[in-house]
Write a protein that holds these residues in place. Structure first.
Motif, PDB file in Angstrom:
ATOM      1  N   ARG A  91      35.598  38.011  40.824  1.00 50.95           N
ATOM      2  CA  ARG A  91      36.680  38.604  41.618  1.00 50.95           C
ATOM      3  C   ARG A  91      36.988  37.629  42.745  1.00 50.95           C
ATOM      4  N   ILE A  92      38.255  37.350  42.959  1.00 51.93           N
ATOM      5  CA  ILE A  92      38.687  36.380  43.958  1.00 51.93           C
ATOM      6  C   ILE A  92      39.692  37.049  44.887  1.00 51.93           C
ATOM      7  N   TYR A  93      39.450  36.940  46.170  1.00 54.28           N
ATOM      8  CA  TYR A  93      40.350  37.485  47.186  1.00 54.28           C
ATOM      9  C   TYR A  93      40.971  36.306  47.926  1.00 54.28           C
ATOM     10  N   LEU A  94      42.272  36.357  48.114  1.00 50.15           N
ATOM     11  CA  LEU A  94      42.994  35.267  48.768  1.00 50.15           C
ATOM     12  C   LEU A  94      43.811  35.811  49.930  1.00 50.15           C
ATOM     13  N   LYS A  95      43.498  35.340  51.137  1.00 52.27           N
ATOM     14  CA  LYS A  95      44.270  35.702  52.328  1.00 52.27           C
ATOM     15  C   LYS A  95      45.189  34.536  52.679  1.00 52.27           C
ATOM     16  N   ASN A  96      46.342  34.850  53.218  1.00 51.43           N
ATOM     17  CA  ASN A  96      47.313  33.848  53.671  1.00 51.43           C
ATOM     18  C   ASN A  96      47.736  32.868  52.579  1.00 51.43           C
ATOM     19  N   PRO A  97      48.132  33.370  51.396  1.00 53.29           N
ATOM     20  CA  PRO A  97      48.549  32.473  50.328  1.00 53.29           C
ATOM     21  C   PRO A  97      49.939  31.897  50.607  1.00 53.29           C
ATOM     22  N   PRO A  98      50.328  30.874  49.844  1.00 54.58           N
ATOM     23  CA  PRO A  98      51.700  30.385  49.953  1.00 54.58           C
ATOM     24  C   PRO A  98      52.682  31.508  49.590  1.00 54.58           C
ATOM     25  N   LYS A 140      50.512  44.139  49.819  1.00 58.05           N
ATOM     26  CA  LYS A 140      49.047  44.258  49.919  1.00 58.05           C
ATOM     27  C   LYS A 140      48.540  43.365  51.050  1.00 58.05           C
ATOM     28  N   SER A 141      47.335  43.620  51.542  1.00 55.83           N
ATOM     29  CA  SER A 141      46.778  42.839  52.647  1.00 55.83           C
ATOM     30  C   SER A 141      46.281  41.466  52.198  1.00 55.83           C
ATOM     31  N   ARG A 142      46.005  41.315  50.905  1.00 62.22           N
ATOM     32  CA  ARG A 142      45.542  40.051  50.332  1.00 62.22           C
ATOM     33  C   ARG A 142      45.820  40.055  48.844  1.00 62.22           C
ATOM     34  N   CYS A 143      45.791  38.895  48.249  1.00 60.23           N
ATOM     35  CA  CYS A 143      45.923  38.803  46.797  1.00 60.23           C
ATOM     36  C   CYS A 143      44.543  38.991  46.181  1.00 60.23           C
ATOM     37  N   VAL A 144      44.511  39.652  45.036  1.00 56.31           N
ATOM     38  CA  VAL A 144      43.260  39.866  44.312  1.00 56.31           C
ATOM     39  C   VAL A 144      43.440  39.305  42.903  1.00 56.31           C
ATOM     40  N   PHE A 145      42.538  38.420  42.531  1.00 53.42           N
ATOM     41  CA  PHE A 145      42.539  37.816  41.202  1.00 53.42           C
ATOM     42  C   PHE A 145      41.246  38.193  40.500  1.00 53.42           C
ATOM     43  N   GLU A 146      41.311  38.260  39.172  1.00 53.16           N
ATOM     44  CA  GLU A 146      40.095  38.442  38.391  1.00 53.16           C
ATOM     45  C   GLU A 146      40.012  37.304  37.390  1.00 53.16           C
ATOM     46  N   GLY A 147      38.872  36.629  37.402  1.00 53.32           N
ATOM     47  CA  GLY A 147      38.618  35.558  36.453  1.00 53.32           C
ATOM     48  C   GLY A 147      37.651  36.039  35.398  1.00 53.32           C
ATOM     49  N   ILE A 148      38.012  35.831  34.139  1.00 53.71           N
ATOM     50  CA  ILE A 148      37.148  36.236  33.029  1.00 53.71           C
ATOM     51  C   ILE A 148      36.797  34.998  32.207  1.00 53.71           C
ATOM     52  N   ALA A 149      35.492  34.761  32.047  1.00 57.69           N
ATOM     53  CA  ALA A 149      35.021  33.644  31.230  1.00 57.69           C
ATOM     54  C   ALA A 149      35.263  33.993  29.772  1.00 57.69           C
ATOM     55  N   VAL A 150      35.984  33.141  29.075  1.00 61.21           N
ATOM     56  CA  VAL A 150      36.314  33.428  27.682  1.00 61.21           C
ATOM     57  C   VAL A 150      35.642  32.476  26.701  1.00 61.21           C
ATOM     58  N   GLU A 151      35.091  31.370  27.216  1.00 62.74           N
ATOM     59  CA  GLU A 151      34.514  30.407  26.298  1.00 62.74           C
ATOM     60  C   GLU A 151      33.538  29.508  27.060  1.00 62.74           C
TER      61      GLU A 151
END
Length: 158
Positions: A91-98, A140-151
């Motif tokens: 799970r990745i949280y990003l504040k102040n993105p472009p 939203k207050s920040r961006c939320v990304f989810e990274g999933i390992a696939v290989e």
């Protein structure tokens, strides 16, 4: 061309050079990037933005999560918080993105998702798919990304 790439890659990791360099004012660079992103979408898909970002993330060649965070700050891409959920998900949280001043109904950081995927691949030696679940452009207050390992890349090489 390879010599130029090598010089650029060495430079982008040198914080002193970055801080002392002559910079393109962010609003101009941002406008330039938005024109490119809009043209890519107009030509058919957001996938190329993700793929361009993924290649860029791999070229950055970070060796650790801390280095990914530092690179994002140096590039003015925002402040990252990264947590392992389990062996396959991050799970990745990003504040102040472009482009946080843009108002949209859907997440817009396809390029950033690709950059994160490429960076995670370099650190963990696994192929990742990164999706933006929430975006500051949606209020939203920040961006939320989810990274999933696939290989697992080491298995692929054997």
């Amino acid at each position: 061309m390879e010599k130029i790439f090598s010089d650029i890659l060495n430079t982008i990791k040198d914080e002193k050079i970055i801080k002392e360099s002559k910079k393109i004012p962010m609003p101009y660079f941002g406008l330039f990037a938005l024109v490119i992103f809009d043209k890519v979408k107009e030509l058919g898909s957001e996938t190329p933005l993700y793929e361009i970002g993924e290649e860029f993330g791999k070229m950055l060649n970070p060796k650790s999560i801390e280095e990914i965070k530092r690179l994002f700050e140096l590039m003015n891409f925002g402040e990252l918080e990264i947590e392992n959920i389990d062996s396959k998900r991050i799970r990745i949280y990003l504040k102040n993105p472009p482009y946080c001043w843009i108002s949209k109904n859907e997440p817009i950081h396809d390029f950033i998702g690709g950059v994160l995927a490429g960076c995670l691949q370099e650190v963990f030696k696994k192929k990742f798919i990164v999706n933006e679940l929430e975006c500051v452009c949606q209020g939203k207050s920040r961006c939320v990304f989810e990274g999933i390992a696939v290989e697992n890349l080491s298995q692929k090489e054997n």
